[in-house]
Design an enzyme around this catalytic site. Structure first.
Site, PDB file in Angstrom:
ATOM      1  N   GLU A  28     -11.475  -1.041  -3.595  1.00  0.00           N
ATOM      2  CA  GLU A  28     -10.740  -0.333  -2.549  1.00  0.00           C
ATOM      3  C   GLU A  28      -9.715   0.603  -3.197  1.00  0.00           C
ATOM      4  OE1 GLU A  28      -8.843  -3.435  -0.328  1.00  0.00           O
ATOM      5  OE2 GLU A  28      -7.463  -3.963  -1.941  1.00  0.00           O
ATOM      6  N   ASP A  47       0.809  -1.217   0.000  1.00  0.00           N
ATOM      7  CA  ASP A  47       0.000   0.000   0.000  1.00  0.00           C
ATOM      8  C   ASP A  47       0.845   1.272   0.000  1.00  0.00           C
ATOM      9  OD1 ASP A  47      -2.076  -1.880   0.430  1.00  0.00           O
ATOM     10  OD2 ASP A  47      -1.855  -1.679   2.600  1.00  0.00           O
TER      11      ASP A  47
END
Length: 475
Positions: free
Chosen positions: A229, A40
């Site tokens: 997401e 991420d």
């Protein structure tokens, strides 16, 4: 946590495992970090330096050494790295975030960070946003990109108490941007209910307060089709571009207007808060490029007038010897943009990006700075130790054109071994310095036999018990 002793230094079993199996070929710049698992990525460009903040998958891996799938539940810290050339990276350490030892002690986890810098009262302030699992978003602040970070509000910035956010399936994955006028905006959310994967309407956006630690507007819905997401935001050519990862629900066949599963898709708007219009997709799932799949998480950024995309992929866990999956590594590739501002499908590779500038050997270099390594462990305090004799770390594209007289090595006071500086090849390259390391500071002469030293691969080769903190070449 268990530790083991190598050459008199204590390291964890995972640090040893990564050291022994984490080598990458010199021609591959991806993954750009190999001694830790990370996910991420978010990126800050500040003072000609790129900082990458990431979910600390290594923290989860320490508990099971890859014998269980990554459950993410143990992760309450973030990793941060820096580079001036995009191929040599410095491990800047771990940022405490959540849990009893973190500044945001109210939170359990720290996933999927976002970073922003804004000048407040004449000083640059840095704001690090994070997801507390899938249940809210917190914010930390600092006076430096590397912290120390503190929690200025002692509670979530975004929570389910806001009616507009109460039905967001996953209240996580923030992205932030500061516009040219100093206004900040935040984007977040994800997930879908089983009966509505096509238009989940679980993405949100809001204007941040002038202080960057409050909301100035009620969150607005972004109707991102097939949303999963991973919010992202950029302003390019006057357009606001919202990017996200598509979900994994079954698609109608042969409909090219629908983003494939696990793909970074994008929407555009003339306003930072929308409405946004779906335009297409740009980064395919890592499985298409590298074999292993998984979720897709990205950050698009500009550095020295070139666009790049940072993302993660699960390419190295098997190489490290993990039996289970979900442990990710960081990648950066150039990001192509069409002349009309649209995004093509990207062509990303392990070759990665070109080195932007030659590596400056005349500054003080933290030991945990490298392109690649063999049998070298990075400790929790960002020191480097060998786990075997003839271990090495590599600096790619070093510039010695200014000449050199001596090298300075700073090591742990108990160090007792040898460090060699070798050009081009760690086994039979030109040895330009040999230093006997005994104690804290050691100086040794550097001998350059030729004249063309503008683009050399520099190897730091270790023998014996050395715990190296930093080094520097002196003219």
């Amino acid at each position: 946590m268990a530790v083991t002793t190598i050459f008199g230094a204590s390291i964890t079993p995972l640090e040893k495992q990564m050291a022994e199996k984490g080598t990458k070929p010199l021609g591959e710049n991806n993954p750009f970090i190999m001694h830790k698992f990370n996910a991420d990525p978010c990126v800050l460009v500040y003072n000609d330096t790129v900082y990458v903040y990431a979910t600390n998958d290594t923290q989860q891996a320490e508990y099971t050494l890859g014998k269980e799938n990554n459950g993410y539940d143990k992760i309450n810290t973030l990793n941060v790295y820096s580079s001036k050339d995009l191929v040599n990276w410095t491990d800047c350490g771990v940022i405490p975030v959540a849990g009893k030892k973190g500044p945001a002690s109210w939170a359990k986890n720290s996933w999927a960070p976002a970073i922003a810098c804004k000048k407040i009262k004449g000083k640059d302030k840095f704001f690090l946003y994070f997801a507390d699992s899938g249940n809210g978003i917190g914010v930390l602040s600092a006076d430096s990109p590397l912290g120390p970070f503190k929690d200025p509000i002692k509670k979530p910035l975004i929570s389910r108490r806001d009616p507009v956010c109460s039905d967001v399936v996953w209240l996580f994955d923030p992205a932030v941007i500061v516009d040219d006028d100093g206004t900040g905006y935040i984007y977040f959310g994800g997930g879908h209910h089983e009966d509505n994967p096509v238009n989940p309407k679980t993405a949100r956006c809001a204007k941040l307060g002038d202080d960057m630690i409050s909301l100035a507007t009620t969150p607005q819905i972004i109707d991102a089709p097939w949303l999963f997401e991973d919010s992202g935001i950029n302003k390019i050519g006057g357009k606001w571009i919202y990017t996200y990862c598509s979900n994994f629900a079954k698609r109608p066949s042969d409909d090219k207007s629908i983003p494939p599963t696990g793909t970074i898709s994008y929407m555009t708007s003339d306003s930072p808060l929308g409405p946004f219009e779906y335009k297409g997709y740009t980064l395919l799932n890592p499985q298409v490029y590298y074999g292993p799949g998984g979720n897709n998480h990205h950050w698009i950024f500009n550095f020295k007038n070139q666009w790049y995309i940072a993302y993660h992929a699960q390419t190295e866990e098997k190489k490290i010897g993990f039996e289970k999956t979900g442990y990710r590594n960081l990648f950066i590739n150039e990001f192509e943009i069409n002349a009309d501002g649209s995004f093509p499908v990207q062509k990303v590779t392990k070759n990665g990006v070109k080195q932007t500038i030659a590596f400056d050997v005349y500054a003080e270099i933290p030991a945990a700075t490298m392109h690649s390594f063999k049998d070298v462990a990075v400790t929790g305090d960002q020191k480097v130790i060998p786990v075997s004799n003839d271990a090495w770390l590599c600096i790619k594209g070093a510039d010695f054109s200014g000449g050199a007289k001596e090298a300075l090595f700073v090591a742990d006071s108990k160090s007792d071994g040898t460090v060699k500086l070798v050009l081009d090849n760690p086994e039979n390259g030109e040895v330009i310095c040999t230093a006997q390391i005994k104690g804290k500071k050691t100086k040794a002469p550097v001998t350059l036999s030729g004249s063309d030293y503008k683009n050399k691969n520099l190897y730091i080769v270790f023998q014996g018990s050395v715990k190296l903190s930093c080094w520097q070449i002196n003219k």
